[in-house]
Scaffold this active site. Sequence first.
Site, mmCIF file in Angstrom:
data_model
loop_
_atom_site.group_PDB
_atom_site.id
_atom_site.type_symbol
_atom_site.label_atom_id
_atom_site.label_comp_id
_atom_site.label_asym_id
_atom_site.label_seq_id
_atom_site.Cartn_x
_atom_site.Cartn_y
_atom_site.Cartn_z
ATOM 1 N N ASN A 101 -35.392 86.393 51.135
ATOM 2 C CA ASN A 101 -35.298 87.619 50.339
ATOM 3 C C ASN A 101 -34.126 88.527 50.689
ATOM 4 O OD1 ASN A 101 -37.516 86.928 48.833
ATOM 5 N ND2 ASN A 101 -38.946 87.894 50.240
ATOM 6 N N CYS A 102 -33.305 88.134 51.627
ATOM 7 C CA CYS A 102 -32.146 88.939 52.032
ATOM 8 C C CYS A 102 -31.078 88.883 50.940
ATOM 9 C CB CYS A 102 -31.605 88.391 53.349
ATOM 10 S SG CYS A 102 -30.015 89.068 53.837
ATOM 11 N N ASP A 103 -30.541 90.032 50.546
ATOM 12 C CA ASP A 103 -29.536 90.085 49.481
ATOM 13 C C ASP A 103 -28.274 89.294 49.836
ATOM 14 O OD1 ASP A 103 -31.126 91.594 47.838
ATOM 15 O OD2 ASP A 103 -30.260 93.514 48.459
#
Length: 115
Positions: free
Chosen positions: A9-11
């Site tokens: 989920n890290c951009d």
Amino acid sequence: MVTLYGIKNCDTMKKARTWLEQHNIEFAFHDYKKDGLPEALVDQWLQELGWEALINRRGTTWRKLPEELRDAMDTASARAVMLDNPSIIKRPLLETGNGKHLGFKAEHYQQLFNL
């Protein structure tokens, strides 16, 4: 084999994955939270990259650490923190077979893959 390590989920991870996919570069994705983080892998990274490069000092995980731990951080304490909370590892970590690279910048990836 190219392996991309990080958290789904890290951009920044999303940008790196998208870049690799758009350039048709095959890679395996290793999600720390889903797939775990073997101690031997952390030890290898520490030896090759050093804890100073691996620890993300900008994130909330770092800020949540006790000040005493942050101020006295060394290889052993960094190892323990990374194994307890892999979110503190700078992302993404890209392993190309020819080296390990931290962070994502499109220009850097273009150079790595000779594009």
